[in-house]
Design an enzyme around this catalytic site. Sequence first.
Site, short mmCIF file in Angstrom:
data_model
loop_
_atom_site.label_atom_id
_atom_site.label_comp_id
_atom_site.label_asym_id
_atom_site.label_seq_id
_atom_site.Cartn_x
_atom_site.Cartn_y
_atom_site.Cartn_z
N GLY A 144 2.75 -1.13 4.17
CA GLY A 144 2.86 0.28 3.81
C GLY A 144 4.31 0.68 3.56
O GLY A 144 4.85 0.49 2.47
N GLU B 253 -5.49 -5.04 10.48
CA GLU B 253 -4.50 -3.99 10.68
C GLU B 253 -4.76 -3.26 11.99
O GLU B 253 -5.58 -2.32 12.04
CB GLU B 253 -4.57 -2.98 9.53
CG GLU B 253 -4.26 -3.56 8.18
CD GLU B 253 -3.57 -2.55 7.27
OE1 GLU B 253 -2.48 -2.87 6.78
OE2 GLU B 253 -4.09 -1.45 7.08
N LYS C 57 0.22 4.27 -0.23
CA LYS C 57 -0.38 5.49 0.34
C LYS C 57 -0.14 6.66 -0.64
O LYS C 57 -0.11 6.44 -1.84
CB LYS C 57 0.18 5.79 1.73
CG LYS C 57 0.21 4.54 2.62
CD LYS C 57 0.45 4.86 4.05
CE LYS C 57 0.73 3.58 4.81
NZ LYS C 57 0.34 3.63 6.18
N GLY D 21 2.28 2.23 10.52
CA GLY D 21 3.21 3.34 10.33
C GLY D 21 3.89 3.79 11.60
O GLY D 21 4.48 4.86 11.66
N SER E 234 3.32 -2.24 10.17
CA SER E 234 4.77 -2.25 10.32
C SER E 234 5.40 -3.60 9.98
O SER E 234 6.39 -4.01 10.60
CB SER E 234 5.17 -1.78 11.73
OG SER E 234 4.70 -0.46 11.95
N HIS F 234 -9.29 1.40 4.78
CA HIS F 234 -8.01 1.56 5.49
C HIS F 234 -8.22 2.50 6.68
O HIS F 234 -9.01 3.45 6.60
CB HIS F 234 -6.96 2.12 4.53
CG HIS F 234 -5.58 2.04 5.09
ND1 HIS F 234 -5.11 2.96 6.00
CD2 HIS F 234 -4.58 1.15 4.89
CE1 HIS F 234 -3.86 2.63 6.34
NE2 HIS F 234 -3.51 1.54 5.68
N ASN G 36 0.88 -1.18 0.00
CA ASN G 36 0.00 0.00 0.00
C ASN G 36 0.91 1.23 0.00
O ASN G 36 1.48 1.57 1.03
CB ASN G 36 -0.89 -0.01 1.25
CG ASN G 36 -1.69 1.28 1.38
OD1 ASN G 36 -1.94 1.96 0.39
ND2 ASN G 36 -2.10 1.61 2.60
N GLU H 253 -6.57 4.87 7.75
CA GLU H 253 -6.31 6.29 7.45
C GLU H 253 -7.54 6.91 6.78
O GLU H 253 -7.85 8.08 7.00
CB GLU H 253 -5.06 6.42 6.56
CG GLU H 253 -3.80 6.14 7.36
CD GLU H 253 -2.64 5.59 6.55
OE1 GLU H 253 -2.67 5.66 5.31
OE2 GLU H 253 -1.70 5.07 7.17
C1 PEP Z 1 -0.69 0.09 5.72
O1 PEP Z 1 -0.58 1.16 5.14
O2 PEP Z 1 -1.66 -0.63 5.50
C2 PEP Z 1 0.36 -0.33 6.65
C3 PEP Z 1 0.24 -1.47 7.27
O3 PEP Z 1 1.41 0.54 6.80
P1 PEP Z 1 2.82 0.21 7.52
O4 PEP Z 1 3.29 -1.10 6.94
O5 PEP Z 1 3.70 1.35 7.15
O6 PEP Z 1 2.55 0.09 8.98
#
Ligand code: PEP
Length: 255
Positions: A238, A171, A15, A177, A217, A99, A13, A101
Amino acid sequence: MSSKKRRPVIAGNWKMNMTPSEAKAFVSELYEKVKGKRGCDIVVCVPAIDIPAVTKVLSGTSIKVGAQNVHFKASGAYTGEISANMLVDAGVKYVVIGHSERRQYFGETDETVNLRTKAALDAGLCAIVCIGETLDEREKGITSEVVSRQLKLALIDIDAEQMKNVIIAYEPVWAIGTGKTATSEQANEVCAIIRKVIGEKYGKAVAKAAIIQYGGSMNAANAAELLAMPDIDGGLIGGASLKADAFSVIVDAAQ
Ligand code: PEP
């Protein structure tokens, strides 16, 4: 119920990162690194403006292109929005829905997640539906309740046949993040709860076949341990999906 015969899906992803020119160069580099790796499905979920450049470079390869959102109406006066049919016509196969966000910054609700999921499935897209608890909810001990409720609401009016094109991404919001990964046990525990809820609604066979990703992460160092867990069938990634080397190591871990 948690047989690992399911084919993992590793989805990046991006973003709001990468211009079309950067995206083009990046996916060329990524393809060189992952092209022989056939043990999982590989997806890059890119900003809408990058879709033409990325689909052109990846056409005929094993890397599939995803979007990061979709509107639930087919067309009309919804300035700035993109419909499922537009994505399909542009060569998109997957779309991330709900998501955290988008829930946090763009007013996404469980109801719109359901509407978007139905629109995506009706158009023939594979929907990556994101659910997960906040830190506050985890600390209150209501993770299972929160995730089960989000899942049930996301899947209203979606039948067993359509579930073949649904991926659930667990998630935990506190892990996205932040560099804080759920332990493999914490992640697997919630993925197992998700599979149980799917089983209650659709029966054992659908639950056994369901792809449930972990996201939060995930990186080159922790992917192997997470992906080895019995109920985790891939990752939504991400930050680490923006580095071809790191993403390729995660793809290796899923082989
Ligand atoms: C995401 O954007 O879905 C995500 C899991 O981000 P990150 O891996 O940076 O935590």
